[in-house]
Design a protein around this motif. Sequence first.
Motif, short mmCIF file in Angstrom:
data_model
loop_
_atom_site.label_atom_id
_atom_site.label_comp_id
_atom_site.label_asym_id
_atom_site.label_seq_id
_atom_site.Cartn_x
_atom_site.Cartn_y
_atom_site.Cartn_z
N ALA A 1 0.83 -1.21 0.00
CA ALA A 1 0.00 0.00 0.00
C ALA A 1 0.86 1.26 0.00
O ALA A 1 0.58 2.20 -0.75
CB ALA A 1 -0.93 -0.01 1.21
N LEU B 1 -4.11 7.15 5.85
CA LEU B 1 -5.22 6.21 6.02
C LEU B 1 -5.18 5.05 5.03
O LEU B 1 -5.58 3.94 5.37
CB LEU B 1 -6.55 6.94 5.85
N VAL B 2 -4.68 5.29 3.83
CA VAL B 2 -4.69 4.24 2.80
C VAL B 2 -3.88 3.02 3.25
O VAL B 2 -4.43 1.91 3.32
CB VAL B 2 -4.22 4.79 1.44
N GLY C 1 -2.86 2.29 6.22
CA GLY C 1 -3.41 1.82 7.49
C GLY C 1 -4.64 0.96 7.32
O GLY C 1 -4.77 -0.09 7.95
N LEU C 2 -5.55 1.39 6.46
CA LEU C 2 -6.77 0.62 6.23
C LEU C 2 -6.49 -0.71 5.54
O LEU C 2 -7.08 -1.74 5.87
CB LEU C 2 -7.77 1.43 5.41
N LEU C 3 -5.57 -0.69 4.58
CA LEU C 3 -5.22 -1.94 3.90
C LEU C 3 -4.48 -2.91 4.83
O LEU C 3 -4.68 -4.12 4.77
CB LEU C 3 -4.38 -1.66 2.66
N THR C 4 -3.66 -2.38 5.73
CA THR C 4 -2.98 -3.21 6.71
C THR C 4 -3.99 -3.83 7.67
O THR C 4 -3.93 -5.02 7.98
CB THR C 4 -1.96 -2.37 7.50
N PHE C 5 -4.93 -3.02 8.13
CA PHE C 5 -5.99 -3.53 9.01
C PHE C 5 -6.77 -4.64 8.32
O PHE C 5 -7.03 -5.70 8.90
CB PHE C 5 -6.92 -2.39 9.42
N ALA C 6 -7.15 -4.40 7.07
CA ALA C 6 -7.95 -5.38 6.34
C ALA C 6 -7.18 -6.70 6.16
O ALA C 6 -7.75 -7.78 6.31
CB ALA C 6 -8.36 -4.82 4.98
N TRP D 1 -7.01 -8.48 9.50
CA TRP D 1 -8.33 -8.99 9.87
C TRP D 1 -8.66 -10.26 9.08
O TRP D 1 -9.19 -11.22 9.63
CB TRP D 1 -9.36 -7.90 9.59
N LYS D 2 -8.33 -10.25 7.81
CA LYS D 2 -8.70 -11.36 6.91
C LYS D 2 -7.83 -12.60 7.12
O LYS D 2 -8.31 -13.73 7.01
CB LYS D 2 -8.59 -10.87 5.46
#
Length: 75
Positions: free
Chosen positions: A19, A51-52, A54-59, A62-63
């Motif tokens: 990302a 945020l980009v 960070g959100l992809l890392t979180f996703a 999570w997955k």
Amino acid sequence: MARQIERKVGWATAAAYVASSGLLGVLAAVQDNARVLEPLPDSISPLALALVPGLLTFAAGWKARHTPRPDLGEG
């Protein structure tokens, strides 16, 4: 005793790298044309960019499934 890196950590790390690299690539490609961030106030732009990844890392974290840990036993 060497410990394995949990899959969740590996996938989240890979997502952060991809990302961040992708975002930097896009920004480098449009560096002369700053319209990508133009609608945002200057004080918000860095936060939006952060945020980009960070959100992809979180996703990704999570997955991804946990790595099995038989040494911890059941329950």
